[in-house]
Motif scaffolding. Sequence first.
Motif, mmCIF file in Angstrom:
data_model
loop_
_atom_site.group_PDB
_atom_site.id
_atom_site.type_symbol
_atom_site.label_atom_id
_atom_site.label_comp_id
_atom_site.label_asym_id
_atom_site.label_seq_id
_atom_site.Cartn_x
_atom_site.Cartn_y
_atom_site.Cartn_z
ATOM 1 N N MET A 126 110.819 14.138 -25.396
ATOM 2 C CA MET A 126 111.126 15.458 -25.960
ATOM 3 C C MET A 126 110.984 16.522 -24.870
ATOM 4 N N THR A 127 111.967 17.396 -24.807
ATOM 5 C CA THR A 127 111.890 18.460 -23.805
ATOM 6 C C THR A 127 111.287 19.706 -24.440
ATOM 7 N N VAL A 128 110.197 20.130 -23.876
ATOM 8 C CA VAL A 128 109.528 21.338 -24.355
ATOM 9 C C VAL A 128 109.779 22.429 -23.333
ATOM 10 N N LYS A 129 110.228 23.594 -23.826
ATOM 11 C CA LYS A 129 110.645 24.667 -22.915
ATOM 12 C C LYS A 129 109.463 25.504 -22.412
ATOM 13 N N HIS A 130 108.539 25.825 -23.331
ATOM 14 C CA HIS A 130 107.421 26.710 -22.966
ATOM 15 C C HIS A 130 106.163 25.877 -22.786
ATOM 16 N N VAL A 131 105.660 25.838 -21.548
ATOM 17 C CA VAL A 131 104.570 24.926 -21.212
ATOM 18 C C VAL A 131 103.341 25.696 -20.722
ATOM 19 N N LEU A 132 102.309 24.946 -20.303
ATOM 20 C CA LEU A 132 101.055 25.557 -19.841
ATOM 21 C C LEU A 132 101.249 26.329 -18.538
ATOM 22 N N ASN A 133 100.428 27.334 -18.305
ATOM 23 C CA ASN A 133 100.380 27.950 -16.970
ATOM 24 C C ASN A 133 99.268 27.251 -16.169
ATOM 25 N N ASP A 134 99.199 27.570 -14.875
ATOM 26 C CA ASP A 134 98.225 26.904 -13.998
ATOM 27 C C ASP A 134 96.789 27.145 -14.438
ATOM 28 N N GLN A 135 96.544 28.387 -14.873
ATOM 29 C CA GLN A 135 95.176 28.754 -15.246
ATOM 30 C C GLN A 135 94.660 27.883 -16.401
ATOM 31 N N LEU A 136 95.493 27.704 -17.426
ATOM 32 C CA LEU A 136 95.082 26.902 -18.570
ATOM 33 C C LEU A 136 94.985 25.420 -18.218
ATOM 34 N N ALA A 137 95.961 24.934 -17.419
ATOM 35 C CA ALA A 137 95.949 23.516 -17.031
ATOM 36 C C ALA A 137 94.683 23.215 -16.226
ATOM 37 N N MET A 138 94.341 24.141 -15.328
ATOM 38 C CA MET A 138 93.152 23.962 -14.503
ATOM 39 C C MET A 138 91.887 24.009 -15.372
ATOM 40 N N GLY A 139 91.847 24.986 -16.285
ATOM 41 C CA GLY A 139 90.690 25.127 -17.182
ATOM 42 C C GLY A 139 90.493 23.900 -18.047
ATOM 43 N N TYR A 140 91.612 23.338 -18.532
ATOM 44 C CA TYR A 140 91.532 22.145 -19.372
ATOM 45 C C TYR A 140 91.036 20.959 -18.547
ATOM 46 N N ALA A 141 91.620 20.806 -17.329
ATOM 47 C CA ALA A 141 91.229 19.682 -16.463
ATOM 48 C C ALA A 141 89.747 19.770 -16.096
ATOM 49 N N ALA A 142 89.262 21.000 -15.902
ATOM 50 C CA ALA A 142 87.865 21.190 -15.507
ATOM 51 C C ALA A 142 86.920 21.160 -16.714
ATOM 52 N N GLY A 143 87.486 21.160 -17.934
ATOM 53 C CA GLY A 143 86.664 21.081 -19.138
ATOM 54 C C GLY A 143 85.896 22.364 -19.415
ATOM 55 N N VAL A 144 86.467 23.512 -19.035
ATOM 56 C CA VAL A 144 85.727 24.766 -19.216
ATOM 57 C C VAL A 144 86.324 25.672 -20.301
ATOM 58 N N LEU A 145 87.352 25.195 -21.008
ATOM 59 C CA LEU A 145 87.950 26.046 -22.057
ATOM 60 C C LEU A 145 87.084 26.014 -23.312
ATOM 61 N N PRO A 146 87.110 27.092 -24.108
ATOM 62 C CA PRO A 146 86.448 27.038 -25.415
ATOM 63 C C PRO A 146 87.103 25.942 -26.269
ATOM 64 N N GLU A 147 86.336 25.402 -27.210
ATOM 65 C CA GLU A 147 86.825 24.265 -28.006
ATOM 66 C C GLU A 147 88.175 24.554 -28.677
ATOM 67 N N ALA A 148 88.347 25.781 -29.202
ATOM 68 C CA ALA A 148 89.595 26.113 -29.906
ATOM 69 C C ALA A 148 90.795 26.038 -28.956
#
Length: 212
Positions: free
Chosen positions: A1-23
């Motif tokens: 499936m092609t998704v047009k609107h994707v993550l930005n670097d900041q969110l991808a990095m935050g997710y990879a580092a495990g520092v985002l709030p749970e929500a």
Amino acid sequence: MTVKHVLNDQLAMGYAAGVLPEAFDLVVAAHLSLSDESRALVNSYEAVGACVMEECETVEMSNTALSATLSRIKANDAITPRVKPSGILPAPIQKYVGGDVDKVKWKPLGGGVKQAILPTDGTAQARLLFIPAGQSVPDHGHQGTELTLVLQGSFSDEVDHFARGDIEIANEDLDHQPVASLDADCICIAATDAPLRFNSLIPRLLQPFFKI
Ligand code: ZN
């Protein structure tokens, strides 16, 4: 499936580092189960993280460090996307709901719009939103970050058109009024880390009751 609107670097990095709030973690995990492009981006940041770890000086670990790490990884499984979604709700969200859309306990917000707040910890809040076809949500701005992931149908706002798998990242700079497309009821998951700023009186008055 092609998704047009994707993550930005900041969110991808935050997710990879495990520092985002749970929500936020939950919305990103659900998006990753629908977007190959975002998954590749997160994988690249995870690889960077692993390299940094390898470059670090070695330190003496306690006897329990390995088992503690393994149990943390196991606990984190709840929001790690591994399987492709089989229903409308991706697997990470189904874990919070206890099943697919038929298990969601909706609360009416008016005009046929419904919400269900999900039980996440921390300051950010995650909610499922049901917007009937052709219906709009009130015009609003943001006092923090709002992540909106489309799970069914689609919506349009001042920015673009968003369909299943698309994530919209809104912040203080954006005022918008999402409108569900006419062809299907729209179901989204939205996470916010600050109350929305509604531009008209009625939604502003109702805001405390809906925790939005
Ligand atoms: Zn918004």
